[in-house]
Design a protein around this motif. Structure first.
Motif, PDB file in Angstrom:
ATOM      1  N   LYS A   9       5.745   1.417  16.799  1.00 12.97           N
ATOM      2  CA  LYS A   9       6.532   0.417  16.076  1.00 12.97           C
ATOM      3  C   LYS A   9       5.597  -0.402  15.204  1.00 12.97           C
ATOM      4  O   LYS A   9       4.490  -0.709  15.598  1.00 12.97           O
ATOM      5  N   ARG A  10       6.053  -0.728  14.007  1.00 17.29           N
ATOM      6  CA  ARG A  10       5.276  -1.611  13.157  1.00 17.29           C
ATOM      7  C   ARG A  10       6.208  -2.643  12.547  1.00 17.29           C
ATOM      8  O   ARG A  10       7.399  -2.388  12.414  1.00 17.29           O
ATOM      9  N   THR A  11       5.631  -3.798  12.166  1.00 20.94           N
ATOM     10  CA  THR A  11       6.470  -4.792  11.507  1.00 20.94           C
ATOM     11  C   THR A  11       5.999  -4.944  10.078  1.00 20.94           C
ATOM     12  O   THR A  11       4.818  -4.808   9.775  1.00 20.94           O
ATOM     13  N   VAL A  70       8.470   4.255   0.707  1.00 26.28           N
ATOM     14  CA  VAL A  70       9.505   4.247   1.753  1.00 26.28           C
ATOM     15  C   VAL A  70       9.553   2.943   2.529  1.00 26.28           C
ATOM     16  O   VAL A  70      10.607   2.556   3.033  1.00 26.28           O
ATOM     17  N   TYR A  71       8.419   2.240   2.632  1.00 27.11           N
ATOM     18  CA  TYR A  71       8.436   0.962   3.359  1.00 27.11           C
ATOM     19  C   TYR A  71       9.331  -0.046   2.618  1.00 27.11           C
ATOM     20  O   TYR A  71      10.088  -0.791   3.226  1.00 27.11           O
ATOM     21  N   THR A  72       9.212  -0.046   1.286  1.00 24.30           N
ATOM     22  CA  THR A  72      10.071  -0.930   0.484  1.00 24.30           C
ATOM     23  C   THR A  72      11.529  -0.491   0.641  1.00 24.30           C
ATOM     24  O   THR A  72      12.429  -1.326   0.790  1.00 24.30           O
ATOM     25  N   ALA A  83       3.751  -6.695   3.780  1.00 21.55           N
ATOM     26  CA  ALA A  83       3.055  -5.443   4.116  1.00 21.55           C
ATOM     27  C   ALA A  83       3.163  -5.188   5.614  1.00 21.55           C
ATOM     28  O   ALA A  83       3.571  -6.076   6.375  1.00 21.55           O
ATOM     29  N   ASN A  84       2.782  -3.985   6.011  1.00 12.94           N
ATOM     30  CA  ASN A  84       2.817  -3.652   7.441  1.00 12.94           C
ATOM     31  C   ASN A  84       1.641  -4.310   8.164  1.00 12.94           C
ATOM     32  O   ASN A  84       0.529  -4.349   7.643  1.00 12.94           O
ATOM     33  N   ASN A  85       1.937  -4.767   9.382  1.00  5.57           N
ATOM     34  CA  ASN A  85       0.948  -5.556  10.122  1.00  5.57           C
ATOM     35  C   ASN A  85      -0.368  -4.819  10.375  1.00  5.57           C
ATOM     36  O   ASN A  85      -1.433  -5.400  10.328  1.00  5.57           O
ATOM     37  N   TYR A  86      -0.314  -3.480  10.592  1.00  3.04           N
ATOM     38  CA  TYR A  86      -1.545  -2.802  11.005  1.00  3.04           C
ATOM     39  C   TYR A  86      -2.576  -2.719   9.888  1.00  3.04           C
ATOM     40  O   TYR A  86      -3.764  -2.559  10.142  1.00  3.04           O
ATOM     41  N   TYR A  87      -2.119  -2.852   8.623  1.00  2.00           N
ATOM     42  CA  TYR A  87      -3.092  -2.855   7.529  1.00  2.00           C
ATOM     43  C   TYR A  87      -3.958  -4.107   7.580  1.00  2.00           C
ATOM     44  O   TYR A  87      -5.151  -4.069   7.277  1.00  2.00           O
ATOM     45  N   PHE A  88      -3.351  -5.209   7.958  1.00  2.00           N
ATOM     46  CA  PHE A  88      -4.097  -6.464   8.102  1.00  2.00           C
ATOM     47  C   PHE A  88      -5.119  -6.316   9.231  1.00  2.00           C
ATOM     48  O   PHE A  88      -6.275  -6.734   9.100  1.00  2.00           O
TER      49      PHE A  88
HETATM   50 FE   FE2 Z   1       1.325   2.989   6.590  1.00  2.00          FE
END
Ligand code: FE2
Length: 357
Positions: free
Chosen positions: A136-138, A176-178, A230-235
């Motif tokens: 899961k990602r936010t 796709v995230y957008t 943005a998705n949390n894991y990039y941070f």
């Molecule tokens: Fe990604």
């Protein structure tokens, strides 16, 4: 794109043929001679993050795996063009939209697995059990700490307000995230309201130049924009970066979970998306394919994923990584993934009409 031979010399041959097929025509892939006992995984996950898990699975079960890595949409298109001759047994996508596309095109099949249905919450899997959330990602708000106070932030809806004019950066609408975020907006507000929101967002953009999620967060760190989504894991990746300048940029950035106290009608929590796993409709290795998905939701595998890719585990027995924990707890939007996926087409239409590049 690459195909990694993991266990068996014969997979080298498959690797070579598939590699050629990747750059030539899909027909070449149909001609690939694969080892009967090799499970072929088409994966959109970062190769260095998924490969250790697949190696572990092979070690435990003796099932060999050939891995083909590419973007989710390209993999779906490839499986479609390869037709019934596809060598793919398992599809791993980085988002729910492409799992839905694969499902709509009849490329993936429902599977019976008590382990999968017990471990993966109903909201994070297909109602017909054709795809399962694996991580899961936010998708949350990132802000430049010198330019914005967290008290000025509230919701996704608020980012369309004109006080953010010239201060916002957003991922392209072809991403796709957008599209997922837009779809959940539509699920919450309907198409007309979402259209107004998308137009507000476009009017507020600091620049039309975007890039990936990492670029957006870096741009906010550099003050090129005040806020982004943005998705949390990039941070998390940026904070853990080996490059000093990236960590420095990350130190200028704050994370904000939107919609935690939603006003009436607003989305009811931070937008959640899932990476998914699915079994290809034409597989001759269904048992092994299901075993792989079961392994990927096991405690061992989920812990590895949580720590290495900084995703929230779908397995309730596994805790989030210490770094994710440091971001704080949050309320995720309760909308089912299958409902988000429903509005994929409208989302693209809304973005186009709004001039969201
Ligand atoms: Fe990604």
């Amino acid at each position: 794109m690459s195909l990694l031979p993991l266990r068996h010399p014969f997979t080298y041959l498959l690797g070579f043929v598939a590699l050629c097929a990747a750059s030539l025509s899909p027909l070449s892939a149909n001609a690939a001679e694969s080892d009967e006992n090799t499970l072929v995984v088409y994966s959109a996950r970062k190769e260095e993050l998924i490969k250790p898990a697949l190696d572990k699975f092979s070690e435990k079960t003796g099932i060999k795996i050939a891995l083909l890595s590419d973007e989710s949409a390209k993999l779906v298109a490839r499986i479609e063009s390869e037709g019934p001759q596809t060598k793919a047994d398992v599809l791993l996508t980085a988002d729910v939209m492409n799992a839905l596309r694969a499902s709509e095109k009849g490329l993936i099949k429902p599977v019976q697995s008590k382990i999968l249905t017990k471990t993966v919450p109903a909201a994070l899997r297909d109602p017909e059990n054709k795809w399962f959330g694996l991580g899961k990602r936010t998708r949350v708000i990132f802000y430049n700490k010198k330019l914005v106070q967290p008290s000025e932030l509230s919701s996704y809806e608020d980012l369309a307000d004109e006080r953010w004019k010239g201060k916002l950066m957003m991922r392209s609408s072809s991403n796709v995230y957008t599209q997922s975020l837009l779809s959940s907006m539509i699920a919450t507000h309907g198409t007309d309201e979402t259209q107004k929101w998308a137009e507000g967002i476009v009017a507020n953009l600091a620049t039309t130049t975007t890039g990936g999620d990492l670029d957006l967060i870096k741009a906010v760190g550099a003050g090129e924009a005040a806020v982004t989504v943005a998705n949390n894991y990039y941070f998390a990746r940026l904070l853990n970066s080996k490059i000093d300048s990236e960590r420095e940029l990350a130190s200028n950035v704050g994370i904000f979970f939107p919609n935690q106290k939603p006003k009436k009608g607003e989305m009811k929590g931070a937008h959640v998306n899932v990476s998914t796993g699915a079994v290809i409709a034409t597989t001759k290795h269904e048992k092994e394919a299901v075993a792989l998905l079961e392994f990927l939701v096991s405690e061992e595998s989920q812990r590895f994923y949580a720590d290495s890719n900084q995703e929230y585990p779908v397995n309730a027995k596994v805790h989030m990584s210490p770094l994710l924990k440091s971001f704080g707890t949050f309320k995720g939007d309760t909308i089912a993934m299958s409902d988000i996926a429903k509005y994929a087409k409208e989302a693209v239409m809304v973005a186009d009409k709004a001039g969201w590049k």
